[in-house]
Structures are given as C-alpha cells and as structure tokens.
Motif scaffolding. Structure first.
Motif, PDB file in Angstrom:
ATOM      1  N   LEU A 272     -93.209 -23.215 -64.729  1.00 26.24           N
ATOM      2  CA  LEU A 272     -94.418 -23.746 -65.361  1.00 26.24           C
ATOM      3  C   LEU A 272     -94.896 -24.969 -64.591  1.00 26.24           C
ATOM      4  O   LEU A 272     -94.134 -25.908 -64.375  1.00 26.24           O
ATOM      5  CB  LEU A 272     -94.145 -24.123 -66.820  1.00 26.24           C
ATOM      6  CG  LEU A 272     -95.306 -24.826 -67.557  1.00 26.24           C
ATOM      7  CD1 LEU A 272     -96.511 -23.901 -67.697  1.00 26.24           C
ATOM      8  CD2 LEU A 272     -94.852 -25.325 -68.928  1.00 26.24           C
ATOM      9  N   LEU A 273     -96.143 -24.937 -64.155  1.00 26.88           N
ATOM     10  CA  LEU A 273     -96.787 -26.109 -63.567  1.00 26.88           C
ATOM     11  C   LEU A 273     -97.908 -26.513 -64.509  1.00 26.88           C
ATOM     12  O   LEU A 273     -98.908 -25.799 -64.649  1.00 26.88           O
ATOM     13  CB  LEU A 273     -97.343 -25.785 -62.178  1.00 26.88           C
ATOM     14  CG  LEU A 273     -98.185 -26.888 -61.523  1.00 26.88           C
ATOM     15  CD1 LEU A 273     -97.388 -28.175 -61.364  1.00 26.88           C
ATOM     16  CD2 LEU A 273     -98.738 -26.427 -60.176  1.00 26.88           C
ATOM     17  N   PHE A 274     -97.745 -27.647 -65.163  1.00 26.89           N
ATOM     18  CA  PHE A 274     -98.723 -28.130 -66.138  1.00 26.89           C
ATOM     19  C   PHE A 274     -99.377 -29.381 -65.571  1.00 26.89           C
ATOM     20  O   PHE A 274     -98.716 -30.389 -65.335  1.00 26.89           O
ATOM     21  CB  PHE A 274     -98.033 -28.443 -67.467  1.00 26.89           C
ATOM     22  CG  PHE A 274     -98.968 -28.489 -68.631  1.00 26.89           C
ATOM     23  CD1 PHE A 274     -99.349 -27.334 -69.289  1.00 26.89           C
ATOM     24  CD2 PHE A 274     -99.475 -29.698 -69.081  1.00 26.89           C
ATOM     25  CE1 PHE A 274    -100.219 -27.372 -70.372  1.00 26.89           C
ATOM     26  CE2 PHE A 274    -100.342 -29.758 -70.155  1.00 26.89           C
ATOM     27  CZ  PHE A 274    -100.712 -28.586 -70.804  1.00 26.89           C
ATOM     28  N   ILE A 275    -100.679 -29.308 -65.320  1.00 29.16           N
ATOM     29  CA  ILE A 275    -101.422 -30.424 -64.749  1.00 29.16           C
ATOM     30  C   ILE A 275    -102.265 -31.035 -65.864  1.00 29.16           C
ATOM     31  O   ILE A 275    -103.272 -30.461 -66.292  1.00 29.16           O
ATOM     32  CB  ILE A 275    -102.294 -29.955 -63.569  1.00 29.16           C
ATOM     33  CG1 ILE A 275    -101.397 -29.360 -62.470  1.00 29.16           C
ATOM     34  CG2 ILE A 275    -103.120 -31.111 -63.011  1.00 29.16           C
ATOM     35  CD1 ILE A 275    -102.153 -28.770 -61.296  1.00 29.16           C
ATOM     36  N   ASP A 276    -101.854 -32.185 -66.343  1.00 23.03           N
ATOM     37  CA  ASP A 276    -102.433 -32.773 -67.546  1.00 23.03           C
ATOM     38  C   ASP A 276    -103.943 -32.974 -67.468  1.00 23.03           C
ATOM     39  O   ASP A 276    -104.668 -32.738 -68.436  1.00 23.03           O
ATOM     40  CB  ASP A 276    -101.766 -34.116 -67.858  1.00 23.03           C
ATOM     41  CG  ASP A 276    -100.325 -33.947 -68.312  1.00 23.03           C
ATOM     42  OD1 ASP A 276    -100.034 -32.945 -68.992  1.00 23.03           O
ATOM     43  OD2 ASP A 276     -99.487 -34.811 -67.979  1.00 23.03           O
ATOM     44  N   GLU A 277    -104.441 -33.434 -66.326  1.00 19.78           N
ATOM     45  CA  GLU A 277    -105.858 -33.788 -66.212  1.00 19.78           C
ATOM     46  C   GLU A 277    -106.756 -32.581 -65.978  1.00 19.78           C
ATOM     47  O   GLU A 277    -107.978 -32.675 -66.153  1.00 19.78           O
ATOM     48  CB  GLU A 277    -106.057 -34.783 -65.062  1.00 19.78           C
ATOM     49  CG  GLU A 277    -105.257 -36.071 -65.177  1.00 19.78           C
ATOM     50  CD  GLU A 277    -103.838 -35.916 -64.630  1.00 19.78           C
ATOM     51  OE1 GLU A 277    -103.490 -34.795 -64.162  1.00 19.78           O
ATOM     52  OE2 GLU A 277    -103.079 -36.899 -64.683  1.00 19.78           O
ATOM     53  N   ALA A 278    -106.188 -31.457 -65.576  1.00 17.83           N
ATOM     54  CA  ALA A 278    -106.993 -30.295 -65.199  1.00 17.83           C
ATOM     55  C   ALA A 278    -107.565 -29.586 -66.414  1.00 17.83           C
ATOM     56  O   ALA A 278    -106.968 -29.580 -67.496  1.00 17.83           O
ATOM     57  CB  ALA A 278    -106.151 -29.325 -64.374  1.00 17.83           C
ATOM     58  N   GLY A 279    -108.726 -28.978 -66.211  1.00 18.19           N
ATOM     59  CA  GLY A 279    -109.346 -28.180 -67.251  1.00 18.19           C
ATOM     60  C   GLY A 279    -109.035 -26.715 -67.038  1.00 18.19           C
ATOM     61  O   GLY A 279    -107.885 -26.338 -66.813  1.00 18.19           O
ATOM     62  N   HIS A 280    -110.077 -25.880 -67.056  1.00 16.20           N
ATOM     63  CA  HIS A 280    -109.912 -24.439 -66.908  1.00 16.20           C
ATOM     64  C   HIS A 280    -110.125 -24.049 -65.452  1.00 16.20           C
ATOM     65  O   HIS A 280    -111.213 -24.240 -64.901  1.00 16.20           O
ATOM     66  CB  HIS A 280    -110.907 -23.714 -67.816  1.00 16.20           C
ATOM     67  CG  HIS A 280    -110.591 -22.278 -68.042  1.00 16.20           C
ATOM     68  ND1 HIS A 280    -109.537 -21.849 -68.840  1.00 16.20           N
ATOM     69  CD2 HIS A 280    -111.182 -21.147 -67.578  1.00 16.20           C
ATOM     70  CE1 HIS A 280    -109.509 -20.541 -68.865  1.00 16.20           C
ATOM     71  NE2 HIS A 280    -110.485 -20.084 -68.095  1.00 16.20           N
ATOM     72  N   VAL A 281    -109.090 -23.563 -64.805  1.00 16.73           N
ATOM     73  CA  VAL A 281    -109.077 -23.097 -63.404  1.00 16.73           C
ATOM     74  C   VAL A 281    -109.702 -24.089 -62.420  1.00 16.73           C
ATOM     75  O   VAL A 281    -110.416 -23.692 -61.499  1.00 16.73           O
ATOM     76  CB  VAL A 281    -109.725 -21.694 -63.250  1.00 16.73           C
ATOM     77  CG1 VAL A 281    -108.966 -20.660 -64.041  1.00 16.73           C
ATOM     78  CG2 VAL A 281    -111.190 -21.668 -63.679  1.00 16.73           C
ATOM     79  N   ASN A 282    -109.406 -25.360 -62.577  1.00 16.38           N
ATOM     80  CA  ASN A 282    -109.903 -26.332 -61.591  1.00 16.38           C
ATOM     81  C   ASN A 282    -108.777 -27.255 -61.121  1.00 16.38           C
ATOM     82  O   ASN A 282    -108.969 -28.445 -60.916  1.00 16.38           O
ATOM     83  CB  ASN A 282    -111.062 -27.153 -62.166  1.00 16.38           C
ATOM     84  CG  ASN A 282    -110.664 -27.983 -63.384  1.00 16.38           C
ATOM     85  OD1 ASN A 282    -109.572 -27.841 -63.943  1.00 16.38           O
ATOM     86  ND2 ASN A 282    -111.550 -28.874 -63.813  1.00 16.38           N
TER      87      ASN A 282
END
Length: 306
Positions: A272-282
């Motif tokens: 799992l790579l969870f990028i806190d600041e990212a939205g949908h597919v960006n």
C-alpha cells in the motif's frame, strides 16, 4: 367514511403518486447521464507518447461483443509488458505519465482504451463489468505479439481501470502482477461520493436517499449489477500474485478510505502506498519520486524476476 375525508385522501394519494413519478424520472435522468458517454462529450486527445519522447504505434482490437477499441503500443526492451488502463470519463492519454515512465524503464506498454471512451465504439459505461471484455481483448492482442513474454504481463489501472483490473486479474491467473491508482472498493459511501462528484448541483443531503434509485436505473440502462463490481470480495483471489494499491488521502471522487479497504481485503503479497496530499489519480503532482519509484520497483520485482 365521509365524502370530504374521501376527497382529501384521494388528493393526497394523487400528490404522492405524482411525487413518486417525478422522483423516478429525475433519478432515471441522472443515472442515464452517469452511464452514457457520447463521442462528442469525450476529452479530445491532445497528447501522445511522442510528447513524452516515446516511440509508439496505433493499435486496435475488437471485443467479443463487436466493439472496436483504440490504443497505443510502446515497444520496450525486456519482454515484460504493462497494460495501462485509464479511468472514466478519460481516455488513454490519461496514463501517459505512467506509460512513459515504465517504457523508459524497459517495459512494453499497452495503453488500451475502454468502450464508450476515447475514439472507441459504444456509449454506455458499466464501471468495470462489460469493460472486463475490453481488457480481455487487449490481453489477447498482447499474446499475439512476438516481443511480449506471455507470463510477464501486468496491469496498472487508474480509477475505473483499477477496479476493472482487479476484477479481471482475479479471474485470469496469467496476469502476473497488478497495481492500482485510486481503485475503488464499492461500498455504499463510495457510490454516494461518486454520485455527488458526478452531479455537483445535487444537494448533499439529497444524495443518500436518492442513491438507491440512481443505482437502480444505472444498472438497468447499462446492463450490470453493482454486486458484480464488488472488488473487495474478489481481490484476495489475486493472491499469490502481487498487488500494489496506491491511493490519495484527499480523494474527493471515491474517498480516501477506498484504498485502505482494498488493502485490508487483499491477501499477501500486497503493498500500500498512501499519499496523504494526493487527490484522485494525481499522485505525480505531490510525490513524483516516491510514486515513480514504487511503480518501477513493483513491476521490476514481479515481472522480471526468475
């Protein structure tokens, strides 16, 4: 029963009937709009792999139900291949960042479009159900190519492409590895978030009570059932093949919890790579190095080893 009371009840019944018919027609209109994607409504293709410095060729396939699909094939060097599947309502150009990245790392990349998207035939979207036929057509195309090693084919899918990839890989053991970006776990909350995202003028308080009717009409218009899109129930079947789930903490289209739910439901091996600041597919807009490295290392480890 007195005559005045009878008249009141009749009037009340007529009002209720008219209101029900009005709600039914309104929700049907919303549902049809969600699942219908006419050619003139689709994003124009303004970039190709050449804009990223990558050589490519135009390719087409025909699905088993007779729809012609369009895509790009980027030849690589190591025989391993990644199918890059876009989301909705986009098209193949949405995956150019990932395709160029993986192709530069030596992989063949197939950027195949879905029905009712891009230049492809069809006007109805089923969010992964009938789109599995599209993935199968592209998969079969790859197996005819002499530069593709058949047991070294993986999938990277964004949004609907991620959900479709999970459904397809769960039933096709010859897919060696799969990564998803903003893939969906089809919960009631996810459905409501998506409906609200697709209909921004709809008051938020109205979404939950209308959701069931909208789903009802969408299923009948595009000939699918939401239960057939339950990625959580099948994701464990991908094991022992590996899966990488990438999701954003600011996803406003399907919500941030969807990625965690998929990860919890998946069996090992999983990442799992969870990028806190990212939205949908960006993801590349916030953590490009971490995101790029994760994708390359995942497919190198699982398509090239052995």
């Amino acid at each position: 029963m007195s005559k005045p009371l009878r008249i009141v009840l009749i009037v009340f019944g007529v009002i209720v009937l008219v209101a029900f018919i009005g709600i039914a027609l309104f929700t049907r209109s919303l549902a049809v709009d969600i699942v219908t994607h006419l050619p003139e409504e689709r994003p124009e293709i303004v970039q190709t792999p050449a804009d990223y410095g990558r050589a490519y060729k135009d390719v087409t396939v025909t699905t088993d139900d007779g729809l012609k699909l369009y895509g790009w094939y980027l030849p690589g060097e190591n025989g391993a291949t990644v199918m890059v599947q876009h989301g909705s309502p986009g098209g193949r150009q949405d995956g150019l960042y990932e395709a160029a990245l993986l192709n530069e790392a030596g992989f063949n990349v197939l950027m195949g479009s879905f029905r009712a998207h891009d230049e492809c035939d069809g006007i109805l979207i089923s969010f992964g159900y009938h789109e599995q036929n599209d993935v199968e057509a592209w998969h079969e195309y790859l197996q005819t190519r002499p530069d593709v090693v058949a047991n070294r084919i993986g999938i990277f899918g964004e949004s609907m492409g991620g959900g479709t990839g999970i459904l397809y890989a769960a039933h096709h053991p010859d897919i060696a590895a799969i990564a998803t970006g903003s893939g969906f776990a089809l919960t009631r909350k996810v459905v409501e978030l998506f409906i609200a995202f697709e209909n921004p003028d709809l008051p938020k308080w109205a979404v939950p009570p209308l959701a069931s009717l909208i789903v009802f009409w969408a299923e009948r218009t595009a000939d699918f059932r939401t239960s057939d899109l339950d990625t959580e129930s099948v994701i464990a079947d991908i094991s022992p093949r590996p899966i990488l789930i990438i999701h954003g903490g600011a996803d406003d289209k399907i919500g941030p919890e969807s990625g965690r739910q998929l990860y919890a439901a998946a069996a090992e091996p999983k990442e799992l790579l969870f990028i806190d600041e990212a939205g949908h597919v960006n993801f590349e807009e916030f953590e490009p190095e971490i995101y790029s490295q994760a994708l390359i290392e995942f497919f190198e480890a699982n398509l090239l080893a052995g």
